[in-house]
Write a protein that holds these residues in place. Structure first.
Motif, mmCIF file in Angstrom:
data_model
loop_
_atom_site.group_PDB
_atom_site.id
_atom_site.type_symbol
_atom_site.label_atom_id
_atom_site.label_comp_id
_atom_site.label_asym_id
_atom_site.label_seq_id
_atom_site.Cartn_x
_atom_site.Cartn_y
_atom_site.Cartn_z
ATOM 1 N N LEU A 28 -1.140 -5.430 -7.134
ATOM 2 C CA LEU A 28 -0.997 -6.881 -7.074
ATOM 3 C C LEU A 28 -0.074 -7.288 -5.926
ATOM 4 O O LEU A 28 -0.353 -8.243 -5.205
ATOM 5 C CB LEU A 28 -0.473 -7.421 -8.406
ATOM 6 N N ARG A 29 1.014 -6.555 -5.748
ATOM 7 C CA ARG A 29 1.946 -6.848 -4.652
ATOM 8 C C ARG A 29 1.267 -6.761 -3.292
ATOM 9 O O ARG A 29 1.625 -7.471 -2.366
ATOM 10 C CB ARG A 29 3.129 -5.882 -4.662
ATOM 11 N N HIS A 30 0.282 -5.880 -3.158
ATOM 12 C CA HIS A 30 -0.340 -5.632 -1.861
ATOM 13 C C HIS A 30 -1.725 -6.258 -1.706
ATOM 14 O O HIS A 30 -2.380 -6.039 -0.686
ATOM 15 C CB HIS A 30 -0.425 -4.121 -1.611
ATOM 16 N N TYR A 31 -2.145 -7.051 -2.678
ATOM 17 C CA TYR A 31 -3.481 -7.652 -2.619
ATOM 18 C C TYR A 31 -3.572 -8.658 -1.472
ATOM 19 O O TYR A 31 -2.643 -9.404 -1.188
ATOM 20 C CB TYR A 31 -3.806 -8.364 -3.941
ATOM 21 N N HIS A 32 -4.726 -8.682 -0.820
ATOM 22 C CA HIS A 32 -5.046 -9.728 0.145
ATOM 23 C C HIS A 32 -6.563 -9.919 0.144
ATOM 24 O O HIS A 32 -7.314 -9.043 -0.290
ATOM 25 C CB HIS A 32 -4.532 -9.393 1.547
ATOM 26 N N CYS A 33 -6.982 -11.049 0.618
ATOM 27 C CA CYS A 33 -8.414 -11.366 0.643
ATOM 28 C C CYS A 33 -9.157 -10.431 1.583
ATOM 29 O O CYS A 33 -8.592 -9.900 2.529
ATOM 30 C CB CYS A 33 -8.619 -12.802 1.115
#
Length: 82
Positions: A28-33
């Protein structure tokens, strides 16, 4: 009367699928589109600059920015920032 599309924006769909996969806090901390969603936003911003954005596209762009801002706040809190 203008008709507004009720289609869910791609970036929003991607985030829903990601959250439904029960990601770890690290994920979650590293999520991006995805690149596809980022390209779509780029195209919408170009149309906005040329004043050619439809009402539905404007709503899609607004949704993306609300989503991005919310996700950034969540990620900051997970990193211990406030």
């Amino acid at each position: 009367m203008l008709e507004v599309s009720l289609r869910t924006p791609p970036a929003y769909e991607e985030l829903l699928e990601f959250l439904a996969s029960e990601p770890s806090l690290k994920q979650l901390r590293h999520y991006h589109c995805s690149a596809r969603a980022e390209y779509r936003v780029h195209r919408l911003l170009e149309k906005e600059a040329d004043e050619q954005l439809s009402e539905a596209e404007s709503a899609e762009l607004d949704c993306y920015f609300r989503l991005r801002d919310s996700l950034e706040m969540i990620q900051a809190r997970l990193r211990g920032e406030r």
